[in-house]
Design an enzyme around this catalytic site. Structure first.
Site, PDB file in Angstrom:
ATOM      1  N   ASN A   8      61.736-120.498  86.278  1.00 43.39           N
ATOM      2  CA  ASN A   8      63.525-120.664  85.827  1.00 43.39           C
ATOM      3  C   ASN A   8      63.654-122.206  86.459  1.00 43.39           C
ATOM      4  O   ASN A   8      63.542-122.279  87.857  1.00 43.39           O
ATOM      5  CB  ASN A   8      63.888-119.517  86.686  1.00 43.39           C
ATOM      6  CG  ASN A   8      65.516-119.765  86.618  1.00 43.39           C
ATOM      7  OD1 ASN A   8      66.118-120.596  86.173  1.00 43.39           O
ATOM      8  ND2 ASN A   8      66.247-119.121  87.231  1.00 43.39           N
ATOM      9  N   LYS A  10      66.207-123.791  86.465  1.00 46.58           N
ATOM     10  CA  LYS A  10      67.809-123.942  86.816  1.00 46.58           C
ATOM     11  C   LYS A  10      68.260-125.317  86.673  1.00 46.58           C
ATOM     12  O   LYS A  10      67.656-125.957  85.276  1.00 46.58           O
ATOM     13  CB  LYS A  10      67.746-123.620  88.449  1.00 46.58           C
ATOM     14  CG  LYS A  10      66.978-122.358  88.742  1.00 46.58           C
ATOM     15  CD  LYS A  10      67.450-121.895  90.353  1.00 46.58           C
ATOM     16  CE  LYS A  10      66.748-120.733  90.542  1.00 46.58           C
ATOM     17  NZ  LYS A  10      66.996-119.955  91.911  1.00 46.58           N
ATOM     18  N   HIS A 100      71.378-113.804  85.770  1.00 43.31           N
ATOM     19  CA  HIS A 100      71.030-114.418  86.956  1.00 43.31           C
ATOM     20  C   HIS A 100      71.894-114.127  88.032  1.00 43.31           C
ATOM     21  O   HIS A 100      73.209-114.587  87.774  1.00 43.31           O
ATOM     22  CB  HIS A 100      70.323-115.795  86.748  1.00 43.31           C
ATOM     23  CG  HIS A 100      69.537-116.199  88.091  1.00 43.31           C
ATOM     24  ND1 HIS A 100      70.092-116.608  89.134  1.00 43.31           N
ATOM     25  CD2 HIS A 100      68.155-116.181  88.228  1.00 43.31           C
ATOM     26  CE1 HIS A 100      69.348-117.034  90.180  1.00 43.31           C
ATOM     27  NE2 HIS A 100      68.112-116.833  89.361  1.00 43.31           N
ATOM     28  N   GLU A 102      72.769-116.295  90.334  1.00 41.49           N
ATOM     29  CA  GLU A 102      73.547-117.585  90.505  1.00 41.49           C
ATOM     30  C   GLU A 102      74.854-117.611  89.474  1.00 41.49           C
ATOM     31  O   GLU A 102      75.723-118.204  89.590  1.00 41.49           O
ATOM     32  CB  GLU A 102      72.605-118.841  90.437  1.00 41.49           C
ATOM     33  CG  GLU A 102      71.969-118.884  91.824  1.00 41.49           C
ATOM     34  CD  GLU A 102      70.595-119.723  91.627  1.00 41.49           C
ATOM     35  OE1 GLU A 102      70.169-120.174  90.318  1.00 41.49           O
ATOM     36  OE2 GLU A 102      69.621-119.502  92.411  1.00 41.49           O
ATOM     37  N   GLU A 173      65.351-109.534  91.705  1.00 42.33           N
ATOM     38  CA  GLU A 173      65.378-110.687  92.390  1.00 42.33           C
ATOM     39  C   GLU A 173      66.405-110.407  93.564  1.00 42.33           C
ATOM     40  O   GLU A 173      67.623-110.792  93.301  1.00 42.33           O
ATOM     41  CB  GLU A 173      65.644-112.008  91.646  1.00 42.33           C
ATOM     42  CG  GLU A 173      65.087-112.247  90.569  1.00 42.33           C
ATOM     43  CD  GLU A 173      65.080-113.906  90.337  1.00 42.33           C
ATOM     44  OE1 GLU A 173      64.226-114.470  90.140  1.00 42.33           O
ATOM     45  OE2 GLU A 173      66.263-114.308  89.779  1.00 42.33           O
ATOM     46  N   GLY A 179      65.399-118.669  96.708  1.00 46.28           N
ATOM     47  CA  GLY A 179      65.583-119.866  97.511  1.00 46.28           C
ATOM     48  C   GLY A 179      65.731-119.999  98.947  1.00 46.28           C
ATOM     49  O   GLY A 179      65.734-121.045  99.256  1.00 46.28           O
ATOM     50  N   SER A 216      61.713-116.435  96.203  1.00 45.57           N
ATOM     51  CA  SER A 216      60.534-117.152  96.873  1.00 45.57           C
ATOM     52  C   SER A 216      59.058-116.791  96.727  1.00 45.57           C
ATOM     53  O   SER A 216      58.356-117.005  97.675  1.00 45.57           O
ATOM     54  CB  SER A 216      60.980-116.968  98.617  1.00 45.57           C
ATOM     55  OG  SER A 216      62.104-117.501  98.649  1.00 45.57           O
TER      56      SER A 216
END
Ligand code: PGA
Length: 255
Positions: A8, A10, A100, A102, A173, A179, A216
């Site tokens: 991904n 991003k 996702h 985010e 996730e 991250g 991560s």
């Protein structure tokens, strides 16, 4: 499908030239048997990459596929800025990431919208990777609370969606692991994998549900997840932007 290692990207990289260079390096990674690599670049890079590498959405054999990071819930119409599933397929995408964290956080994406996106993407022939996962406050309450949270997301996001002959892969996730360098404990990810899979079997009658871990993942810890029999691969953010590191993750599939 063996193990799926999904990148991904991003909102990276900043230019198409860099995107092509990164994809070129990823395409060169020698994939061990049983490893399929999926790259999900920003929408605008899909066309150039697919054209350069002759990647078609129908191409299932070569172990290298393209996907998008989002899709809209209408095929076309007066929806400024949106991209529909048929548009993605026509550019070579075979997969799409939906929900996702985010997007949930920064775009205010709701479970209702995610549900509509999944329904249309599946109808139009894309394989869906649905992202779920709890935040830190829920995780602090323990494993049972995390499972209840994930169960709620699955129920809402897959509401009224029949998964017969469709591919929906669940990417777990945990938000606190994305991250941050704080990857989930593999035994906790395994427990979540068992939980998610049994939910999918019971509620969606999926014979062989698929589960990815994300958060991560890097070259050093990937094997701890992707070698688990309950875990069917990984969804990788930051470490997918460095081809060498990503190569180590892909090769972690090999026992
Ligand atoms: P990360 O991101 O690997 O950088 O933690 C994972 C993701 O958000 O898909």
């Amino acid at each position: 499908m063996g193990k799926l290692i999904a990148a991904n990207w991003k909102e990276h990289p900043k230019t198409e030239e860099e995107a092509r260079a990164l994809f070129r390096a990823v395409a060169r990674i020698k994939r061990p048997r049983g490893a399929e690599v999926l790259v999900c670049p920003p929408f605008i890079y899909l066309e150039g990459i697919a054209a350069q590498y002759g990647i078609m959405e129908t191409d299932r054999r070569r172990g290298l596929a393209l996907g998008a990071q989002d899709v809209f819930w209408a095929e076309e119409g007066a929806f400024t800025g949106e991209i529909g599933p048929k548009m993605l397929r026509s550019l070579g995408a075979r997969y799409v990431i939906v929900g996702h964290s985010e997007r949930r956080r920064f775009e205010g994406e709701t479970d209702a919208a995610i549900n509509k996106k999944i329904a249309l993407a599946l109808r139009d022939g894309l394989n869906v990777i649905l992202c779920v996962g709890e935040g830190p406050a829920v995780r602090r309450k323990g494993a049972a609370a995390a499972k209840a949270f994930v169960r709620g997301q699955l129920a809402k996001d897959l509401r009224k969606i029949s998964l017969e002959k469709k591919v929906v892969i669940i990417a777990y996730e945990p938000i606190w692991a994305i991250g941050t360098g704080r990857n989930d404990r593999p035994e906790d990810a395994r427990e979540m994998a068992r939980f998610v899979k049994s939910w999918l079997v019971a509620h969606k009658r999926i014979a062989r549900p698929k589960f990815l871990y994300g958060g991560s993942v890097n070259g050093a810890n990937a094997a701890d997840y992707v070698q688990l029999k309950e875990v069917d691969g990984a969804l990788v953010g930051g470490a997918s932007l460095k081809a060498e590191e990503f190569g180590r993750i892909v090769n972690a599939v090999k026992k």
